[in-house]
Design an enzyme around this catalytic site. Structure first.
Site, PDB file in Angstrom:
ATOM      1  N   PRO A  10       4.847   6.199  -5.553  1.00 38.66           N
ATOM      2  CA  PRO A  10       5.386   5.875  -4.238  1.00 38.66           C
ATOM      3  C   PRO A  10       6.759   5.211  -4.247  1.00 38.66           C
ATOM      4  O   PRO A  10       7.052   4.376  -5.108  1.00 38.66           O
ATOM      5  CB  PRO A  10       4.343   4.923  -3.641  1.00 38.66           C
ATOM      6  CG  PRO A  10       3.528   4.450  -4.785  1.00 38.66           C
ATOM      7  CD  PRO A  10       3.572   5.533  -5.817  1.00 38.66           C
ATOM      8  N   ASN A  11       7.536   5.620  -3.266  1.00 37.66           N
ATOM      9  CA  ASN A  11       8.861   5.060  -2.966  1.00 37.66           C
ATOM     10  C   ASN A  11       9.960   5.522  -3.924  1.00 37.66           C
ATOM     11  O   ASN A  11      11.135   5.239  -3.686  1.00 37.66           O
ATOM     12  CB  ASN A  11       8.823   3.519  -2.914  1.00 37.66           C
ATOM     13  CG  ASN A  11       7.852   3.017  -1.862  1.00 37.66           C
ATOM     14  OD1 ASN A  11       7.937   3.427  -0.722  1.00 37.66           O
ATOM     15  ND2 ASN A  11       6.906   2.168  -2.242  1.00 37.66           N
ATOM     16  N   ARG A  18      17.105   2.721  -2.244  1.00 36.07           N
ATOM     17  CA  ARG A  18      16.089   1.672  -2.345  1.00 36.07           C
ATOM     18  C   ARG A  18      16.552   0.569  -3.302  1.00 36.07           C
ATOM     19  O   ARG A  18      16.764   0.831  -4.497  1.00 36.07           O
ATOM     20  CB  ARG A  18      14.822   2.316  -2.924  1.00 36.07           C
ATOM     21  CG  ARG A  18      13.725   1.349  -3.227  1.00 36.07           C
ATOM     22  CD  ARG A  18      12.644   1.994  -4.076  1.00 36.07           C
ATOM     23  NE  ARG A  18      11.569   1.037  -4.258  1.00 36.07           N
ATOM     24  CZ  ARG A  18      10.626   1.151  -5.160  1.00 36.07           C
ATOM     25  NH1 ARG A  18      10.589   2.201  -5.956  1.00 36.07           N
ATOM     26  NH2 ARG A  18       9.694   0.235  -5.260  1.00 36.07           N
ATOM     27  N   TYR A  23      17.179  -0.919  -8.798  1.00 31.23           N
ATOM     28  CA  TYR A  23      16.920   0.437  -9.303  1.00 31.23           C
ATOM     29  C   TYR A  23      18.182   1.277  -9.508  1.00 31.23           C
ATOM     30  O   TYR A  23      18.099   2.410  -9.976  1.00 31.23           O
ATOM     31  CB  TYR A  23      15.950   1.167  -8.354  1.00 31.23           C
ATOM     32  CG  TYR A  23      14.609   0.471  -8.253  1.00 31.23           C
ATOM     33  CD1 TYR A  23      13.744   0.418  -9.346  1.00 31.23           C
ATOM     34  CD2 TYR A  23      14.219  -0.171  -7.080  1.00 31.23           C
ATOM     35  CE1 TYR A  23      12.523  -0.244  -9.272  1.00 31.23           C
ATOM     36  CE2 TYR A  23      12.997  -0.821  -6.991  1.00 31.23           C
ATOM     37  CZ  TYR A  23      12.158  -0.865  -8.093  1.00 31.23           C
ATOM     38  OH  TYR A  23      10.953  -1.515  -8.016  1.00 31.23           O
ATOM     39  N   ASN A  74       5.753   7.544 -14.007  1.00 31.16           N
ATOM     40  CA  ASN A  74       6.168   6.282 -13.386  1.00 31.16           C
ATOM     41  C   ASN A  74       5.210   6.050 -12.214  1.00 31.16           C
ATOM     42  O   ASN A  74       5.411   6.611 -11.125  1.00 31.16           O
ATOM     43  CB  ASN A  74       7.614   6.324 -12.908  1.00 31.16           C
ATOM     44  CG  ASN A  74       8.060   4.942 -12.414  1.00 31.16           C
ATOM     45  OD1 ASN A  74       7.227   4.091 -12.109  1.00 31.16           O
ATOM     46  ND2 ASN A  74       9.353   4.729 -12.325  1.00 31.16           N
ATOM     47  N   ALA A  77       4.307   1.299  -7.710  1.00 29.85           N
ATOM     48  CA  ALA A  77       3.427   0.163  -7.367  1.00 29.85           C
ATOM     49  C   ALA A  77       1.975   0.397  -7.777  1.00 29.85           C
ATOM     50  O   ALA A  77       1.233  -0.569  -8.029  1.00 29.85           O
ATOM     51  CB  ALA A  77       3.515  -0.138  -5.876  1.00 29.85           C
ATOM     52  N   HIS A  80       0.144  -1.406 -10.780  1.00 33.25           N
ATOM     53  CA  HIS A  80      -0.360  -2.766 -10.801  1.00 33.25           C
ATOM     54  C   HIS A  80      -1.777  -2.918 -10.265  1.00 33.25           C
ATOM     55  O   HIS A  80      -2.380  -3.972 -10.431  1.00 33.25           O
ATOM     56  CB  HIS A  80       0.611  -3.670 -10.030  1.00 33.25           C
ATOM     57  CG  HIS A  80       2.046  -3.448 -10.422  1.00 33.25           C
ATOM     58  ND1 HIS A  80       2.483  -3.625 -11.725  1.00 33.25           N
ATOM     59  CD2 HIS A  80       3.136  -3.011  -9.727  1.00 33.25           C
ATOM     60  CE1 HIS A  80       3.779  -3.326 -11.793  1.00 33.25           C
ATOM     61  NE2 HIS A  80       4.192  -2.943 -10.598  1.00 33.25           N
ATOM     62  N   ASP A  87      -8.102   5.616 -14.362  1.00 27.89           N
ATOM     63  CA  ASP A  87      -9.211   6.452 -14.825  1.00 27.89           C
ATOM     64  C   ASP A  87      -8.760   7.900 -15.009  1.00 27.89           C
ATOM     65  O   ASP A  87      -9.211   8.576 -15.943  1.00 27.89           O
ATOM     66  CB  ASP A  87     -10.383   6.381 -13.841  1.00 27.89           C
ATOM     67  CG  ASP A  87     -11.140   5.052 -13.941  1.00 27.89           C
ATOM     68  OD1 ASP A  87     -10.862   4.271 -14.879  1.00 27.89           O
ATOM     69  OD2 ASP A  87     -12.004   4.806 -13.085  1.00 27.89           O
ATOM     70  N   GLU A  98       4.105   5.904 -20.094  1.00 26.82           N
ATOM     71  CA  GLU A  98       4.331   5.166 -18.842  1.00 26.82           C
ATOM     72  C   GLU A  98       5.794   4.724 -18.832  1.00 26.82           C
ATOM     73  O   GLU A  98       6.267   4.168 -19.838  1.00 26.82           O
ATOM     74  CB  GLU A  98       3.405   3.943 -18.809  1.00 26.82           C
ATOM     75  CG  GLU A  98       3.601   3.059 -17.592  1.00 26.82           C
ATOM     76  CD  GLU A  98       2.758   1.778 -17.635  1.00 26.82           C
ATOM     77  OE1 GLU A  98       1.851   1.651 -18.491  1.00 26.82           O
ATOM     78  OE2 GLU A  98       3.040   0.888 -16.807  1.00 26.82           O
ATOM     79  N   HIS A 100       9.109   2.807 -16.575  1.00 26.53           N
ATOM     80  CA  HIS A 100       9.605   2.041 -15.438  1.00 26.53           C
ATOM     81  C   HIS A 100      11.113   1.949 -15.555  1.00 26.53           C
ATOM     82  O   HIS A 100      11.648   1.757 -16.659  1.00 26.53           O
ATOM     83  CB  HIS A 100       8.996   0.635 -15.411  1.00 26.53           C
ATOM     84  CG  HIS A 100       7.510   0.675 -15.276  1.00 26.53           C
ATOM     85  ND1 HIS A 100       6.894   0.928 -14.069  1.00 26.53           N
ATOM     86  CD2 HIS A 100       6.519   0.556 -16.196  1.00 26.53           C
ATOM     87  CE1 HIS A 100       5.584   0.943 -14.263  1.00 26.53           C
ATOM     88  NE2 HIS A 100       5.329   0.729 -15.540  1.00 26.53           N
ATOM     89  N   SER A 102      12.959  -0.418 -13.893  1.00 32.75           N
ATOM     90  CA  SER A 102      13.188  -1.857 -14.073  1.00 32.75           C
ATOM     91  C   SER A 102      12.263  -2.364 -15.183  1.00 32.75           C
ATOM     92  O   SER A 102      11.460  -1.597 -15.741  1.00 32.75           O
ATOM     93  CB  SER A 102      12.901  -2.599 -12.763  1.00 32.75           C
ATOM     94  OG  SER A 102      11.509  -2.532 -12.463  1.00 32.75           O
ATOM     95  N   ARG A 107       9.992  -9.476 -13.674  1.00 27.30           N
ATOM     96  CA  ARG A 107      10.037  -9.579 -12.212  1.00 27.30           C
ATOM     97  C   ARG A 107       8.845 -10.410 -11.693  1.00 27.30           C
ATOM     98  O   ARG A 107       8.353 -11.263 -12.415  1.00 27.30           O
ATOM     99  CB  ARG A 107      10.095  -8.157 -11.618  1.00 27.30           C
ATOM    100  CG  ARG A 107      11.340  -7.384 -12.086  1.00 27.30           C
ATOM    101  CD  ARG A 107      11.382  -5.983 -11.523  1.00 27.30           C
ATOM    102  NE  ARG A 107      11.453  -5.992 -10.072  1.00 27.30           N
ATOM    103  CZ  ARG A 107      11.180  -4.926  -9.324  1.00 27.30           C
ATOM    104  NH1 ARG A 107      10.839  -3.780  -9.901  1.00 27.30           N
ATOM    105  NH2 ARG A 107      11.249  -5.006  -8.008  1.00 27.30           N
ATOM    106  N   ARG A 111       3.765  -7.895 -10.867  1.00 24.42           N
ATOM    107  CA  ARG A 111       4.226  -6.725 -11.622  1.00 24.42           C
ATOM    108  C   ARG A 111       3.951  -6.861 -13.125  1.00 24.42           C
ATOM    109  O   ARG A 111       4.218  -5.948 -13.900  1.00 24.42           O
ATOM    110  CB  ARG A 111       5.726  -6.500 -11.403  1.00 24.42           C
ATOM    111  CG  ARG A 111       6.092  -6.160  -9.985  1.00 24.42           C
ATOM    112  CD  ARG A 111       7.561  -5.804  -9.860  1.00 24.42           C
ATOM    113  NE  ARG A 111       8.029  -6.035  -8.509  1.00 24.42           N
ATOM    114  CZ  ARG A 111       7.920  -5.153  -7.499  1.00 24.42           C
ATOM    115  NH1 ARG A 111       7.404  -3.970  -7.712  1.00 24.42           N
ATOM    116  NH2 ARG A 111       8.354  -5.448  -6.296  1.00 24.42           N
TER     117      ARG A 111
END
Ligand code: DQA
Length: 145
Positions: A10-11, A18, A23, A74, A77, A80, A87, A98, A100, A102, A107, A111
């Site tokens: 998301p986002n 953003r 970012y 990625n 959110a 977290h 799963d 995985e 990210h 940032s 942070r 996070r």
């Protein structure tokens, strides 16, 4: 040529506008191009997707599990708190990186937890868009492309 899925939560479609202080100014379209170019250099056929919908992201992970496709993820959110995502990641048999943009560890407290990290092959965080390049490189060396 091995397939790789680059999945974004998301986002991340809002990249470019953003929180540019966090970012950067690279847009989502730029990120897609960067991943495709990086993949081509590494001998990988890269498909980049983004969704704001947890169910859709879980469905894409099922697809990757069935096809044994390596994944760069990625989770944004969802990282977290989404046990559903965690799963689904646990079902993957090919490498899962995985990523990210940032460095979540530097942070806010919420996070600092990743529910995905324990079922990933490894995590790359904090290198801006280079996090994706590095993740694709890690996948390329694992699949021997
Ligand atoms: C992020 C970090 C997450 O904490 C955040 O919710 C995101 C982006 C990153 O790439 O730095 O949406 O995954």
């Amino acid at each position: 040529m091995p397939d790789v899925l680059v999945l974004n939560g998301p986002n991340l479609n809002r990249l470019g506008t953003r929180e540019p202080d966090v970012y950067g100014s690279t847009t989502y379209a730029d990120l897609v191009a960067l991943c495709e170019e990086s993949g081509a250099e590494l001998g990988l056929r890269v498909e980049v997707r983004q969704t704001n919908d947890e169910a859709e992201l879980v469905g894409w992970l099922h697809e990757a599990a069935d096809a044994r496709t390596p994944v760069v993820l990625n989770p944004a959110a969802f990282t977290h708190y989404s046990y559903a995502l965690r799963d689904a990641c646990a079902m993957l048999t090919a490498p899962l990186v995985e990523v990210h943009i940032s460095n979540p560890a530097a942070r806010e407290e919420f996070r600092h937890t990743s529910v995905v990290a324990a079922v990933a092959t490894g995590t790359i965080a904090g290198f801006g868009m280079d996090s994706y390049r590095l993740a694709l490189r890690a996948i390329a060396s694992r699949v021997g492309s």
